[in-house]
Write an enzyme that holds these catalytic residues in place. Structure first.
Site, mmCIF file in Angstrom:
data_model
loop_
_atom_site.group_PDB
_atom_site.id
_atom_site.type_symbol
_atom_site.label_atom_id
_atom_site.label_comp_id
_atom_site.label_asym_id
_atom_site.label_seq_id
_atom_site.Cartn_x
_atom_site.Cartn_y
_atom_site.Cartn_z
ATOM 1 N N LEU A 131 27.386 39.780 43.763
ATOM 2 C CA LEU A 131 28.162 40.895 42.955
ATOM 3 C C LEU A 131 29.584 40.113 42.590
ATOM 4 C CD1 LEU A 131 28.853 43.684 41.870
ATOM 5 C CD2 LEU A 131 29.704 44.153 44.472
ATOM 6 N N ASP A 132 30.407 40.098 43.612
ATOM 7 C CA ASP A 132 31.848 39.475 43.203
ATOM 8 C C ASP A 132 32.085 38.162 44.460
ATOM 9 O OD1 ASP A 132 34.490 39.046 42.869
ATOM 10 O OD2 ASP A 132 35.142 41.044 43.141
ATOM 11 N N PRO A 133 31.528 37.113 44.034
ATOM 12 C CA PRO A 133 31.469 36.544 42.669
ATOM 13 C C PRO A 133 29.648 36.679 42.441
ATOM 14 C CG PRO A 133 31.346 35.004 44.475
ATOM 15 C CD PRO A 133 31.613 36.202 45.137
ATOM 16 N N ARG A 135 42.505 39.286 38.448
ATOM 17 C CA ARG A 135 41.276 39.980 38.922
ATOM 18 C C ARG A 135 41.529 40.426 40.307
ATOM 19 N NH1 ARG A 135 36.095 37.030 38.851
ATOM 20 N NH2 ARG A 135 36.188 37.035 41.208
ATOM 21 N N ASP A 181 30.227 39.520 38.108
ATOM 22 C CA ASP A 181 31.505 39.664 37.507
ATOM 23 C C ASP A 181 31.666 38.441 36.612
ATOM 24 O OD1 ASP A 181 31.349 37.777 39.655
ATOM 25 O OD2 ASP A 181 33.632 38.269 40.204
#
Length: 934
Positions: free
Chosen positions: A611-613, A730, A616
């Protein structure tokens, strides 16, 4: 036993029905042929013996026998019985055999009788079925000749049981020897090594005599044999077993005799349905209901019988709708059970590694009642070892695991007795088969239900009862397309919260098998029981380097969902074994150092695929690449993401809940941060300043969000290709209130990573009040009001922070969990206080805002919103958004769609394009809107 079998043949002479048939056809001579068995080198049987032929010729019919030097009964005995031995059998209207003939040797428009093995659309025999239909052959399949109760009437069952039992006794001798024990079973050979059954029985008796003298090693302990089923197969096996000094016990007595039984005998038990089947809802067994609704039942064989079994002889037919006796997970549990408590070492020989040593699966249903019996053994190679920890079959009797014997043509090892036995059962039906004319419609034939219902093909078509074969065949063929490239094996390291979606996605493909390796074996086993083609193994990566390497070597790709610190260790093994790898974590410097080695090994290691990373990066690069393609310049980039409880579940002062250890979440609150704003570098010092610069995020006003920057945002300018941006940040999203409470934690010294002897596991318990008194310099004997007043001062007299601390029990006399640091203790406390309750759900919110300057001067801001909710009875939002990207990437690597060698991150169109599309197909939708200004 032999005298009994031989005497059965004569009883048909007096059968009124058979005699009528014989008389009826005295003046209507037919021609029957016994074909030569020429498909399997071990096939020495015939469907009829000479004495059966003698009766047929005596009735005026012509019998042709193809010559064979392999057939166990010599041709001259058939000639003596009145048959004509010749190669050409085309004159016959009825041709009988045991096994299938080669397609090129099928005569058109004849009636054939043999075991075709086509009723389950077996792939190996579909060419034969096509030829039967093309040549308009009428096929009578022995397997479908059954009595009114559904029991087979023409079979070799008893002799399969006899041969199987002889073989497994021989195998036990070899297995015991491999484990360091000489036993009397070494006197028993394979069934086909004996001229007849009498010789084999004598060898079994000799073995039994030595057992009765007490010559079995004491370290082996009492031996128990379990027979499943009560049919001819089981009875045949028991006939051989009865030649040993044996005692039969009830299934419930098996545990006791396996522990304290007499070593001068062996123990047996016969398992029927009522012994191990039970209704899932209430544990009862209703035989009538089971016949019609087997799916309502399960088996407790794995718990009540298997743990006390030395050798399992399986003789039951398995239907896909019925419960299995043993699965892969059951094998693992049984192998882990050590019997050293019940069998002590004898003269330096080790005790047996586990109780269940051998399985003779006479039924030979691959993937059936014994799920892990996936491939039959052969007469040439009768045994293999099933290693349930690594799930590898070995052509050996050595090593770890369970000895398996699953020969599918056992009666061929006892060809003379099997021919006599089978012929006696077929003989009464030969009379009605003799006048069969394959050119006539089936309806015109005078067949009994036993024969008519066994006709699979006639007049170029499948008969109505067997039309289902075509549909089953279509299904099998579509599955084979998926498996065309062979079964792909995926090793998933970790059984945590994101593993479910990974397994679910990958196992949709019937050609993919997933091995879940975890140090929480129960968790992994639960997952393996939930999904198809999934197996679980125990792995502690901190102490089992050798096991890890052998697992990696045995798979096509590794997906590591372990903590990021373990990824370099796993990657080094993948590079050594030349196995591809996927992770959902940031590419650490230690991973980056392996780039050249991965390229040299020719493997792909995909990082930051979560997801994050992960998502994104992909949403960012999709927007940025399109902007550049349109001739635009990126002037600003802002990306915030958060894993949160759904609004209705955010009912606590932090407005937050944890689905895994909160240590990292808490540590992030005191981390430093760097970002770019209006061409100015902004630095946030470590130690808690981050919580003081939190800002409201109003892009989704209904959610009342706040955000703070995350680590170093400026390092993404180069990989994103947006060096032109004047703003680049971010950050992390939380509901309003989180930062205020966490700031109070920081001010009270609760986010502290220094060692704290006060909370050591050997120290006396300390309350939260006592700990906070120490942190802010108060005596622990201070009054409650003075204590709260001092806390109130320390947290800047913020009422919300005080209420939060009180609600979380951190101003109370409640004991602080033992831990190495205060931060670790707080993490444990919050994990217990703020975990998701049953029926609650989480959510993911991600927002990217990309400022794009068009060639004509307009400034367009792309607003990309990504919101995902968890399921109350399914996967969490976090699990889906981390697990599905990793699984999709693994599938792309396996299929060759992603073939870049070395270290890879999802920042190129060839990766993010298909991944984002497939995420949307999984219901993970994102929405893009724009605002434009001059």
């Amino acid at each position: 036993m032999l005298r009994l079998v031989r005497s059965q043949g004569r009883r048909f002479r007096g059968c009124v029905r058979c005699q009528k048939r014989s008389n009826h056809h005295q003046n209507h001579h037919s021609v029957i042929a016994i074909r030569r068995e020429d498909v399997n080198v071990w096939e020495r049987r015939a469907p009829l013996a000479p004495r059966h032929v003698k009766e047929i010729t005596a009735a005026g019919h012509k019998v042709l026998v193809q010559p064979s030097n392999r057939r166990a009964i010599h041709d001259r005995f058939y000639e003596k019985a009145g048959a004509i031995v010749q190669e050409d059998i085309s004159e016959a209207s009825l041709i009988v055999g045991v096994k299938r003939p080669p397609e090129e040797k099928l005569y058109p428009r004849k009636t054939y009788a043999f075991f075709s093995h086509t009723i389950k659309a077996q792939e190996a025999n579909m060419g034969l079925l096509d030829d039967l239909l093309k040549k308009e052959v009428r096929l009578i399949d022995y397997e479908k000749m059954v009595d009114p109760n559904g029991f087979r009437i023409v079979a070799f069952g008893q002799w399969a049981g006899v041969a199987g039992m002889i073989n497994i006794l021989h195998g036990l001798g070899l297995r015991f020897l491999a484990l360091g024990h000489h036993t009397p079973f070494m006197h028993i050979g394979m069934a086909h090594n004996y001229r007849n059954v009498s010789q084999a029985i004598q060898a079994v008796r000799d073995c039994g005599y030595e057992i009765s003298l007490g010559l079995m090693p004491k370290s082996i302990g009492p031996l128990t044999f379990v027979f499943t089923g009560t049919g001819n197969v089981s009875k045949g096996a028991q006939d051989i077993f009865n030649e040993l000094p044996c005692e039969y016990v009830e299934p419930h007595e098996l545990k006791e005799v396996s522990e304290t039984g007499d070593l001068a005998k062996v123990y047996g038990t016969v398992i029927s349905r009522h012994h191990h089947l039970m209704r899932k809802s209430d544990g009862l067994y209703d035989p009538l209901e089971y016949e019609y609704h087997p799916e309502l039942y399960t088996s407790h064989f794995r718990k009540t019988v298997a743990p006390y079994t030395t050798c399992l002889i399986n003789g039951i037919y398995w239907d896909p709708h019925t419960p299995r006796l043993l699965g892969r997970l059951d094998a693992q549990r049984l192998i882990r059970q050590n019997t050293s408590a019940s069998a002590s070492p004898d003269h330096g020989c080790p005790a047996l590694p586990h109780k269940l040593l051998a399985i003779c699966d006479i039924s030979a249903d691959t993937g059936g009642s014994i799920e892990f019996m996936t491939e039959c053994t052969t007469i040439e190679k009768p045994f293999c070892m099933y290693d349930a920890n690594q799930h590898i079959d070995h052509d050996s009797v050595e090593g770890n695991g369970i000895l398996m014997c699953s020969i599918d043509n056992l009666p061929a090892q006892l060809p003379i007795e099997a021919t006599e036995y089978f012929g006696d059962r077929l003989f009464p039906y030969v009379w009605e088969m003799l006048p069969s004319d394959a050119t006539r419609p089936l309806e015109e034939e005078d067949f009994s239900p036993q024969v008519r219902d066994a006709v699979i093909t006639s007049n170029g078509k499948l008969t109505p009862k067997f039309e289902y074969i075509e549909k089953l065949r279509e299904k099998r063929e579509s599955e084979q397309i998926l498996k065309k490239a062979g079964m792909k094996r995926v090793l998933l390291l970790g059984s945590g919260y994101v593993s479910g979606p990974v397994i679910e996605y990958l196992t949709r493909d019937a050609g993919t098998q997933v091995t879940v390796a975890s140090n929480f074996l129960n968790q992994a086993e639960e997952m393996a029981a939930t999904y198809p083609n999934t197996i679980a193994v125990m792995l502690d990566i901190t102490s089992q380097e050798g096991h890890l390497e052998s697992l990696i070597k045995d798979h096509d790709i590794v997906i590591s969902m372990l903590p990021y610190t373990f990824h370099p260790q796993v990657a080094k093994h993948c590079i050594k074994m030349k196995v591809n790898m996927v992770t959902a974590s940031y590419m650490s410097p230690a991973m980056k150092e392996l780039e050249h080695s991965a390229e040299e090994a020719g493997i792909t290691i995909v990082n930051e695929m979560g997801l994050d990373p992960g998502i994104d990066h992909m949403l960012a690069m999709q927007c940025i690449d399109q902007a550049k393609a349109d001739g635009c310049t990126v002037e600003s980039y802002s990306s915030f993401c958060g894993g949160l409880p759904a609004p209705e579940c955010s009912d606590n002062p932090l407005r937050y809940k944890f689905s895994w250890s909160p240590y990292g979440v808490l540590l992030n609150t005191i981390s430093p941060a760097i970002y770019l704003r209006d061409n100015q570098i902004v630095s946030v010092s470590p130690g808690g300043a981050l919580m003081d610069i939190t800002k409201p995020m109003d892009f989704l006003p209904g959610f009342n969000l706040e955000g703070f920057p995350n680590r170093d945002s400026t390092k993404y300018a180069e990989p994103y290709g947006i060096e032109t941006a004047h703003t680049l940040v971010r950050g992390t999203l939380r509901f309003k209130g989180f930062s205020s409470v966490m700031s109070g934690f920081v001010k009270l010294g609760l986010i502290n990573t220094e060692p704290c002897p006060l909370l050591d596991h050997t120290a006396s318990p300390v309350s939260w009040k006592e700990l906070l008194c120490k942190q802010i310099g108060l005596a622990s004997t201070v009054s409650s009001s003075a204590f709260e007043e001092a806390v109130y001062e320390r947290i800047d007299k913020d009422d919300y922070r005080l209420q939060g601390l009180r609600w979380l029990g951190m101003l109370s006399e409640e004991p602080v969990p033992h831990a190495n640091t205060i931060l670790a203790a707080v993490a444990k406390h919050l994990e217990a206080k703020l975990s998701y309750a049953k029926g609650e759900r989480d959510m993911i919110i991600m927002r990217n805002d990309v400022g794009i300057r068009h060639p004509m001067g307009e400034l367009e801001t792309k607003h990309i919103s990504f919101v995902v909710y968890g399921e109350t009875n399914g996967f969490s939002a976090m699990a889906k958004t981390v697990g599905y990207p990793a699984a999709i990437a693994a599938r792309m690597v396996l299929s060759g769609e992603l073939s870049t060698k070395g270290l890879v991150v999802p920042m190129t169109k060839s990766i993010y394009g298909p991944v984002l599309k497939r995420l949307q197909e999984e219901g993970l939708q994102y929405v893009t809107k724009s605002t434009v200004s001059e």
